[in-house]
Motif scaffolding. Structure first.
Motif, PDB file in Angstrom:
ATOM      1  N   LYS A  82       7.233 -28.797  27.765  1.00  0.00           N
ATOM      2  CA  LYS A  82       6.199 -29.040  28.779  1.00  0.00           C
ATOM      3  C   LYS A  82       6.744 -28.757  30.178  1.00  0.00           C
ATOM      4  O   LYS A  82       6.088 -28.111  30.987  1.00  0.00           O
ATOM      5  N   GLN A  83       7.965 -29.210  30.452  1.00  0.00           N
ATOM      6  CA  GLN A  83       8.562 -29.000  31.768  1.00  0.00           C
ATOM      7  C   GLN A  83       8.794 -27.519  32.046  1.00  0.00           C
ATOM      8  O   GLN A  83       8.497 -27.033  33.139  1.00  0.00           O
ATOM      9  N   GLN A  86       5.417 -25.965  32.826  1.00  0.00           N
ATOM     10  CA  GLN A  86       4.933 -26.363  34.145  1.00  0.00           C
ATOM     11  C   GLN A  86       5.748 -25.709  35.262  1.00  0.00           C
ATOM     12  O   GLN A  86       5.186 -25.358  36.299  1.00  0.00           O
ATOM     13  N   ASP A  87       7.037 -25.510  35.029  1.00  0.00           N
ATOM     14  CA  ASP A  87       7.870 -24.811  36.009  1.00  0.00           C
ATOM     15  C   ASP A  87       7.382 -23.386  36.238  1.00  0.00           C
ATOM     16  O   ASP A  87       7.615 -22.803  37.293  1.00  0.00           O
ATOM     17  N   GLN A  89       4.201 -22.594  36.193  1.00  0.00           N
ATOM     18  CA  GLN A  89       2.813 -22.754  36.658  1.00  0.00           C
ATOM     19  C   GLN A  89       1.776 -22.717  35.531  1.00  0.00           C
ATOM     20  O   GLN A  89       0.607 -22.428  35.775  1.00  0.00           O
ATOM     21  N   VAL A  91      -0.554 -24.720  33.218  1.00  0.00           N
ATOM     22  CA  VAL A  91      -1.140 -26.051  33.261  1.00  0.00           C
ATOM     23  C   VAL A  91      -1.133 -26.644  31.853  1.00  0.00           C
ATOM     24  O   VAL A  91      -1.690 -26.060  30.924  1.00  0.00           O
ATOM     25  N   VAL A  92      -0.471 -27.796  31.716  1.00  0.00           N
ATOM     26  CA  VAL A  92      -0.401 -28.495  30.439  1.00  0.00           C
ATOM     27  C   VAL A  92      -1.056 -29.860  30.639  1.00  0.00           C
ATOM     28  O   VAL A  92      -0.567 -30.678  31.409  1.00  0.00           O
ATOM     29  N   ILE A  97      -2.756 -26.476  26.343  1.00  0.00           N
ATOM     30  CA  ILE A  97      -2.780 -25.378  27.318  1.00  0.00           C
ATOM     31  C   ILE A  97      -4.059 -24.596  27.057  1.00  0.00           C
ATOM     32  O   ILE A  97      -4.389 -24.308  25.905  1.00  0.00           O
TER      33      ILE A  97
END
Length: 117
Positions: A82-83, A86-87, A89, A91-92, A97
């Motif tokens: 997840k990280q 998100q890094d 961009q 969207v989770v 997603i």
């Protein structure tokens, strides 16, 4: 010796652009292994620590066909995937997603000239 199918999968996963995701079955199809989505998961679990051919294999860009992270929510690998997304961009929301917004839709010419199998 490394399973040659793993190499096909790793090479295909390396083509997923930053900020986009692909599904296990999609990777299997693009790697010339239709119906082998589970093999994709197995291959991603066996990526060498230093990547493949000197490049990292962005395993975290591969999700299931429902557009979700497959690791159990709250697990270490769930948080890590997840990280990473998100890094980039992506969207989770929870574990989901929106494939409509973030799924990789490769140009077939891109694939034909990039893959070596």
């Amino acid at each position: 010796m490394i399973n040659p199918h793993y190499q096909q999968i790793w090479q295909t996963v390396q083509l997923i652009p930053q900020g986009q995701v692909a599904c296990y079955g999609q990777i299997a199809d693009l790697a010339g292994l239709p119906g082998r989505a589970r093999l994709v998961g197995k291959a991603l679990g066996n990526v060498p620590k230093d990547g493949w051919r000197g490049q990292s294999v962005p395993w975290f860009r591969v999700i299931n066909s429902q557009g979700k992270i497959s690791f159990p929510s709250g697990s270490e690998y769930f948080a890590k995937q997840k990280q990473h997304l998100q890094d980039e961009q992506v969207v989770v929301l929870g574990s989901k997603i929106k494939l409509k917004d973030f799924q990789w839709q490769p140009d077939l010419a891109e694939i034909l000239f990039s893959l070596e199998f």
